[in-house]
Write a protein that holds these residues in place. Structure first.
Motif, mmCIF file in Angstrom:
data_model
loop_
_atom_site.group_PDB
_atom_site.id
_atom_site.type_symbol
_atom_site.label_atom_id
_atom_site.label_comp_id
_atom_site.label_asym_id
_atom_site.label_seq_id
_atom_site.Cartn_x
_atom_site.Cartn_y
_atom_site.Cartn_z
ATOM 1 N N ARG A 78 0.825 -1.287 0.036
ATOM 2 C CA ARG A 78 -0.071 -0.001 0.073
ATOM 3 C C ARG A 78 0.862 1.248 -0.046
ATOM 4 N N CYS A 79 2.035 1.275 0.657
ATOM 5 C CA CYS A 79 2.912 2.407 0.887
ATOM 6 C C CYS A 79 3.483 2.561 -0.620
ATOM 7 N N CYS A 80 4.009 1.531 -1.421
ATOM 8 C CA CYS A 80 4.300 1.641 -2.638
ATOM 9 C C CYS A 80 3.510 2.314 -3.584
ATOM 10 N N LEU A 81 2.234 1.759 -3.520
ATOM 11 C CA LEU A 81 1.171 2.522 -4.404
ATOM 12 C C LEU A 81 0.995 3.779 -4.136
ATOM 13 N N TYR A 82 1.053 4.187 -2.810
ATOM 14 C CA TYR A 82 0.977 5.675 -2.497
ATOM 15 C C TYR A 82 2.291 6.340 -3.064
ATOM 16 N N HIS A 103 0.154 8.607 7.562
ATOM 17 C CA HIS A 103 -1.298 9.353 7.398
ATOM 18 C C HIS A 103 -1.836 9.571 6.027
ATOM 19 N N SER A 104 -1.190 10.161 5.322
ATOM 20 C CA SER A 104 -1.580 10.669 3.845
ATOM 21 C C SER A 104 -1.710 9.418 3.149
ATOM 22 N N ALA A 105 -0.735 8.466 3.147
ATOM 23 C CA ALA A 105 -1.101 7.013 2.609
ATOM 24 C C ALA A 105 -2.396 6.438 2.805
ATOM 25 N N GLU A 106 -2.738 6.536 4.292
ATOM 26 C CA GLU A 106 -3.891 5.922 4.690
ATOM 27 C C GLU A 106 -5.203 6.458 4.206
ATOM 28 N N GLN A 117 -8.129 -2.886 4.221
ATOM 29 C CA GLN A 117 -7.396 -2.190 5.292
ATOM 30 C C GLN A 117 -6.736 -1.041 4.621
ATOM 31 N N SER A 118 -6.531 -0.049 5.255
ATOM 32 C CA SER A 118 -5.795 1.112 4.831
ATOM 33 C C SER A 118 -4.533 1.478 5.822
ATOM 34 N N TYR A 119 -4.469 0.718 7.103
ATOM 35 C CA TYR A 119 -3.600 1.208 7.839
ATOM 36 C C TYR A 119 -2.174 0.781 7.178
ATOM 37 N N SER A 121 2.211 1.284 8.645
ATOM 38 C CA SER A 121 3.138 1.481 9.819
ATOM 39 C C SER A 121 4.095 2.456 9.200
ATOM 40 N N ASN A 122 4.536 3.513 10.128
ATOM 41 C CA ASN A 122 5.800 4.247 9.877
ATOM 42 C C ASN A 122 6.911 3.622 9.189
ATOM 43 N N GLY A 123 7.283 2.452 9.850
ATOM 44 C CA GLY A 123 8.307 1.497 9.185
ATOM 45 C C GLY A 123 8.121 0.800 7.796
ATOM 46 N N ALA A 124 6.546 0.719 7.662
ATOM 47 C CA ALA A 124 6.468 0.058 6.170
ATOM 48 C C ALA A 124 6.716 1.394 5.303
ATOM 49 N N LEU A 125 6.234 2.364 5.771
ATOM 50 C CA LEU A 125 6.335 3.532 4.867
ATOM 51 C C LEU A 125 7.935 3.912 4.463
ATOM 52 N N ILE A 126 8.708 4.050 5.557
ATOM 53 C CA ILE A 126 10.126 3.986 5.299
ATOM 54 C C ILE A 126 10.754 3.016 4.590
ATOM 55 N N CYS A 127 10.313 1.863 4.870
ATOM 56 C CA CYS A 127 10.778 0.460 4.035
ATOM 57 C C CYS A 127 10.536 0.650 2.430
ATOM 58 N N ALA A 128 9.352 1.102 2.019
ATOM 59 C CA ALA A 128 8.731 1.186 0.756
ATOM 60 C C ALA A 128 9.423 2.375 0.080
#
Length: 194
Positions: A78-82, A103-106, A117-119, A121-128
């Motif tokens: 989901r982070c990558c899609l964003y 939060h913007s990605a959500e 699901q839209s949630y 995490s901070n770590g998932a966003l950084i990782c992506a």
């Protein structure tokens, strides 16, 4: 995006579990919550910066959070899609932090309605972001957050900024801008049926 919305193609091409593990190997302090601390600090440091936990308690929790990130494929997808809608830049703007972008990605995924699901995490966003080639800089030594080097002129950021400004009373130039960026990020302009 059109193919994804029609569910003809799986979003799995954006990031894999192996990609997540590669990022984590390159970033040994990255966990599901964001950046953590290594084991080189004295016990009082963890009590101060890890919500009163002892060094042993913190390190055990950090190990569990690392494992949680390894299993966060859906969140990273989901982070990558964003993130594909953000334009990369090389300089830090000090206003696009990982926690705000999370939060913007959500919000984007709630509007997209592609997943249950839209949630994220901070770590998932950084990782992506690291996986997708963004320049990522940890905000502070004691912060789990990172600066993501992206343009404030990215369509998805313009869309979010204008979210609450939609309506017929807007000047036609602003309405056209909203329509353009909404289409560019793969969202529908049609009102929902009640």
């Amino acid at each position: 995006m059109a193919q994804l919305r029609q569910r003809e193609v799986s979003p799995n091409y954006l990031i894999t579990l192996a990609d997540i593990e590669k990022v984590m190997q390159d970033e040994p302090l990255l966990s599901h919550n964001g950046f953590g601390f290594d084991d080189s600090y004295p016990d009082y440091f963890y009590k101060l910066y890890a919500y009163g936990k002892s060094k042993a308690e913190y390190l055990q929790g950090f190990k569990e959070d690392r494992q949680k990130l390894k299993q966060a494929l859906d969140e990273c997808q989901r982070c990558c899609l964003y993130l594909q809608h953000l334009k990369k830049i090389k300089t830090v703007r000090y206003n696009l932090g990982s926690y705000g972008l999370k939060h913007s990605a959500e919000r984007y995924h709630r509007a997209l309605k592609l997943f249950d699901q839209s949630y994220v995490s901070n770590g998932a966003l950084i990782c992506a972001a690291i996986h997708m080639g963004f320049k990522v800089i940890r905000q502070d030594e004691d912060s789990p957050n990172a600066w993501i080097c992206a343009s404030l002129q990215s369509d998805i950021l313009i869309w979010e900024k204008m979210l609450n400004r939609q309506g017929n009373l807007l000047p036609s130039a602003e309405r056209r801008l909203i329509e353009r960026v909404t289409r560019n990020i793969g969202l529908s302009l049609e009102p929902e049926a009640s």
